[in-house]
Design an enzyme around this catalytic site. Structure first.
Site, PDB file in Angstrom:
ATOM      1  N   ASP A  15       0.718  -1.132  -0.151  1.00 34.13           N
ATOM      2  CA  ASP A  15       0.279   0.080   0.178  1.00 34.13           C
ATOM      3  C   ASP A  15       0.906   1.275   0.008  1.00 34.13           C
ATOM      4  OD1 ASP A  15      -2.271   1.549   0.158  1.00 34.13           O
ATOM      5  OD2 ASP A  15      -2.537   1.157   2.185  1.00 34.13           O
ATOM      6  N   ARG A  19      -0.061   7.423  -2.822  1.00 35.29           N
ATOM      7  CA  ARG A  19       0.456   8.763  -1.933  1.00 35.29           C
ATOM      8  C   ARG A  19       2.078   9.018  -2.199  1.00 35.29           C
ATOM      9  NH1 ARG A  19      -1.075   6.034   3.316  1.00 35.29           N
ATOM     10  NH2 ARG A  19      -1.525   4.477   1.988  1.00 35.29           N
ATOM     11  N   HIS A  32       2.436   3.468  -8.886  1.00 32.15           N
ATOM     12  CA  HIS A  32       2.360   1.907  -9.267  1.00 32.15           C
ATOM     13  C   HIS A  32       3.530   1.573 -10.099  1.00 32.15           C
ATOM     14  CE1 HIS A  32      -1.618   1.955  -7.696  1.00 32.15           C
ATOM     15  NE2 HIS A  32      -2.140   2.686  -8.761  1.00 32.15           N
ATOM     16  N   GLU A  62     -12.184  -4.830  -5.016  1.00 32.55           N
ATOM     17  CA  GLU A  62     -12.793  -3.472  -4.757  1.00 32.55           C
ATOM     18  C   GLU A  62     -11.978  -2.719  -5.686  1.00 32.55           C
ATOM     19  OE1 GLU A  62     -12.006  -5.685  -2.055  1.00 32.55           O
ATOM     20  OE2 GLU A  62     -13.998  -6.196  -1.754  1.00 32.55           O
ATOM     21  N   ASN A  63     -10.678  -2.974  -6.256  1.00 29.30           N
ATOM     22  CA  ASN A  63     -10.070  -2.170  -6.968  1.00 29.30           C
ATOM     23  C   ASN A  63     -10.807  -1.759  -8.279  1.00 29.30           C
ATOM     24  OD1 ASN A  63      -6.866  -3.300  -5.837  1.00 29.30           O
ATOM     25  ND2 ASN A  63      -7.983  -1.452  -4.951  1.00 29.30           N
ATOM     26  N   ARG A  66     -11.836   1.780  -8.951  1.00 30.61           N
ATOM     27  CA  ARG A  66     -11.009   2.939  -9.356  1.00 30.61           C
ATOM     28  C   ARG A  66     -11.107   3.608 -10.594  1.00 30.61           C
ATOM     29  NH1 ARG A  66      -5.234   2.324  -5.842  1.00 30.61           N
ATOM     30  NH2 ARG A  66      -6.217   1.708  -4.039  1.00 30.61           N
ATOM     31  N   ARG A 182      -5.200  -2.299   8.697  1.00 32.64           N
ATOM     32  CA  ARG A 182      -6.274  -3.345   8.296  1.00 32.64           C
ATOM     33  C   ARG A 182      -5.844  -4.135   7.428  1.00 32.64           C
ATOM     34  NH1 ARG A 182      -8.282   1.988   6.811  1.00 32.64           N
ATOM     35  NH2 ARG A 182      -7.459   2.348   4.449  1.00 32.64           N
ATOM     36  N   SER A 184      -7.937  -5.360   4.901  1.00 36.47           N
ATOM     37  CA  SER A 184      -8.606  -5.143   3.618  1.00 36.47           C
ATOM     38  C   SER A 184      -8.882  -6.271   2.660  1.00 36.47           C
ATOM     39  CB  SER A 184      -7.782  -4.129   2.724  1.00 36.47           C
ATOM     40  OG  SER A 184      -7.122  -2.988   3.372  1.00 36.47           O
TER      41      SER A 184
HETATM   42  C1  FPP Z   1      -2.266  -0.052  -3.321  1.00 37.98           C
HETATM   43  O1  FPP Z   1      -1.699   1.386  -3.340  1.00 37.98           O
HETATM   44  C2  FPP Z   1      -1.692  -0.596  -4.453  1.00 37.98           C
HETATM   45  C3  FPP Z   1      -2.213  -1.119  -5.564  1.00 37.98           C
HETATM   46  C4  FPP Z   1      -3.625  -1.185  -5.550  1.00 37.98           C
HETATM   47  C5  FPP Z   1      -1.555  -1.956  -6.727  1.00 37.98           C
HETATM   48  C6  FPP Z   1      -0.376  -2.664  -6.311  1.00 37.98           C
HETATM   49  C7  FPP Z   1       0.361  -2.596  -7.588  1.00 37.98           C
HETATM   50  C8  FPP Z   1       1.805  -2.560  -7.672  1.00 37.98           C
HETATM   51  C9  FPP Z   1       2.526  -2.570  -6.182  1.00 37.98           C
HETATM   52  C10 FPP Z   1       2.452  -2.528  -8.853  1.00 37.98           C
HETATM   53  C11 FPP Z   1       2.300  -3.788  -9.678  1.00 37.98           C
HETATM   54  C12 FPP Z   1       2.451  -4.905  -9.095  1.00 37.98           C
HETATM   55  C13 FPP Z   1       2.312  -6.017  -9.673  1.00 37.98           C
HETATM   56  C14 FPP Z   1       2.518  -7.535  -9.005  1.00 37.98           C
HETATM   57  C15 FPP Z   1       2.655  -6.390 -11.230  1.00 37.98           C
HETATM   58  P1  FPP Z   1      -2.548   2.585  -3.386  1.00 37.98           P
HETATM   59  O2  FPP Z   1      -2.765   2.940  -4.901  1.00 37.98           O
HETATM   60  O3  FPP Z   1      -4.073   2.297  -2.787  1.00 37.98           O
HETATM   61  O4  FPP Z   1      -1.809   3.686  -2.593  1.00 37.98           O
HETATM   62  P2  FPP Z   1      -2.650   4.807  -1.667  1.00 37.98           P
HETATM   63  O5  FPP Z   1      -3.172   4.221  -0.570  1.00 37.98           O
HETATM   64  O6  FPP Z   1      -1.292   5.679  -1.463  1.00 37.98           O
HETATM   65  O7  FPP Z   1      -3.601   5.557  -2.726  1.00 37.98           O
END
Ligand code: FPP
Length: 229
Positions: A15, A19, A32, A62-63, A66, A182, A184
């Protein structure tokens, strides 16, 4: 790191990508991309430490809520990740396993996932589980639905056998970056007795030193699994 008591299965909630990007006035997608670079650097360190199974939460059920452009970017990144890590998995005898329902993914991505699973299916040394379109509640419902018409008694073992990946071992150490505390909807059943390590470090900033701290945290735990010593 070998002097520590090493977890067999490490699961990571990666996570903080969004940010990380926001802090630099960059689009979330850049976060990402950095997250993927971190994953490529951390994965060999996890296996080098003696861990046998690594699960990462790449896309939750849930993604899908987005923005479309972020979802498309993540799908493209998954394809890129599979292409660029293909040889690494083969060379290091890592079995690649998809955890989740990929039917909604682009067909080119589905093909790459299935191909990598097929090519690495005989690998026994290490397991890499990519949780994509994964949700623990859905997995539990899926298992219950599968067993709905069964006349045999449902046991812990038979229930687990109906999961997306029945062979997925229980989680020993669960790491969540990004400061939230959490689960999630990630591996709820499998984490019943996991040691949980929360760190404020955002995933793109997660370095081998942070992994070392998480492994040290684990090695200091006395695991009783509900019993007394
Ligand atoms: C959560 O951070 C991250 C994700 C929903 C995506 C995870 C993906 C990667 C680490 C890159 C690609 C991975 C693979 C396996 C190809 P967030 O976007 O919720 O961050 P935030 O809480 O700061 O908004």
């Amino acid at each position: 790191m070998s002097k520590y008591n090493i977890p067999h299965h490490v699961a990571i909630i990666m996570d903080g990508n969004g940010r990380w990007a926001k802090n630099r006035n960059l689009p979330r997608n850049n976060g990402h991309e950095e997250g993927l670079k971190t994953l490529s650097k951390i994965t060999p360190k996890v296996f080098d430490a003696g861990v046998k199974s690594l699960s990462v939460y790449a896309f939750s059920s849930e993604n899908w809520y987005r923005p479309k452009n972020e979802i498309k970017h993540l799908m493209d990144l998954f394809e890129k990740a599979i292409e660029s890590n293909f040889q690494y998995m083969v060379d290091n005898r890592i079995k690649f396993n998809l955890l989740g329902n990929i039917k909604k993914f682009p067909s080119s991505l589905q093909k790459k996932i299935k191909n990598l699973e097929e090519i690495t299916k005989k690998n026994r040394d290490y397991n890499f589980y990519l949780a994509a379109n994964y949700g623990s509640k859905e997995e539990l419902i899926f298992a219950a639905e599968t067993l709905r018409d069964s006349t045999s008694k449902i046991t812990e073992k038979s229930f687990k056998n109906a999961f997306y990946a029945p062979h997925l071992p229980d989680v020993d150490l669960l790491i969540r970056t990004g400061g939230e505390t959490r689960l999630s909807n990630f591996l709820l059943w499998q984490s019943a007795y996991a040691e949980i390590y929360f760190t404020k470090v955002l995933w793109p900033d997660f370095k081998p030193i942070h992994l070392k701290k998480a492994l040290e945290f684990f090695s200091g735990k006395i695991r009783k699994f509900g019993k007394i010593n």
